[in-house]
Design an enzyme around this catalytic site. Structure first.
Site, PDB file in Angstrom:
ATOM      1  N   TYR A  86       0.880  -1.172   0.000  1.00 16.09           N
ATOM      2  CA  TYR A  86       0.000   0.000   0.000  1.00 16.09           C
ATOM      3  C   TYR A  86       0.912   1.214   0.000  1.00 16.09           C
ATOM      4  CZ  TYR A  86      -4.062   2.916   0.883  1.00 16.09           C
ATOM      5  OH  TYR A  86      -5.067   3.850   0.747  1.00 16.09           O
ATOM      6  N   TYR A 178     -10.024  -2.555   6.452  1.00 16.14           N
ATOM      7  CA  TYR A 178      -9.494  -1.204   6.661  1.00 16.14           C
ATOM      8  C   TYR A 178      -9.264  -0.901   8.133  1.00 16.14           C
ATOM      9  CZ  TYR A 178     -10.751   0.069   1.800  1.00 16.14           C
ATOM     10  OH  TYR A 178     -10.865   0.158   0.436  1.00 16.14           O
TER      11      TYR A 178
END
Length: 181
Positions: A86, A178
């Site tokens: 990420y 998340y």
């Protein structure tokens, strides 16, 4: 698998994070220390996984259920394999707070808090990033977040690596939680 004394896991007194096939073998939450430019080993060292980048054919697609874009794999992915990092712009948590209010009004956010030891920095993938920007949330994800340290050993600035939690079929959407820590 133990490496010569000069390799990074040994130098940082941590267990070797990968098996011979490059699959992560430590539990999520523990840091991964990969070899870096100070190690004597070469590019093929089994402790250089995340730094080699994405190794799978991935594809951005429009989801059918109103979740916008998503990412699917075009190849089978083995359990515990590195899938992607990420990445984005590293900003302070104060700046993230400010941008977060703007993003909330727009109905989307790409902020990832780097809160491994303390919440000082955040990755913002809104304007700079890679395919990870399009990975959706799931409460039953097939990717797990790991904090990885390579050249930079500042614990406030881990790199965020996503590893497969289970075997993933070709054509399957990739997701992570998340809210995972």
């Amino acid at each position: 698998a133990t490496l010569a004394g000069g390799c990074c896991p040994g130098a940082s007194h941590n267990r070797f994070a990968y098996n011979e096939a490059g699959q992560v073998r430590i539990r999520a939450g523990l840091p991964i220390y990969e070899c870096n430019s100070r190690c004597r080993c070469g590019a093929e060292c089994p402790n250089r996984v995340v730094q080699r980048g994405i190794r799978y054919d991935l594809c951005i697609f429009r989801t059918g259920d109103g979740r916008g874009w998503g990412v699917r794999t075009l190849q089978r992915i083995r359990k515990n394999s590195f899938v992607m990092e990420y990445v984005g712009e590293i900003i302070t948590s104060e700046e993230a707070e400010r941008r977060g209010q703007v993003y909330d009004r727009q109905g989307a956010t790409y902020l990832f808090d780097l809160d491994y030891v303390e919440d000082v920095y955040t990755v913002d993938a809104a304007h700079y990033g890679n395919i990870s920007h399009f990975v959706n949330h799931s409460c039953d994800p097939n990717l797990q977040v790991y904090n990885v340290f390579i050249e930079n050993l500042d614990q406030r600035l881990p790199r965020i690596a996503l590893f497969a939690t289970r075997p993933i079929r070709a054509g399957e959407e990739l997701t992570f939680d998340y809210n995972m820590h």
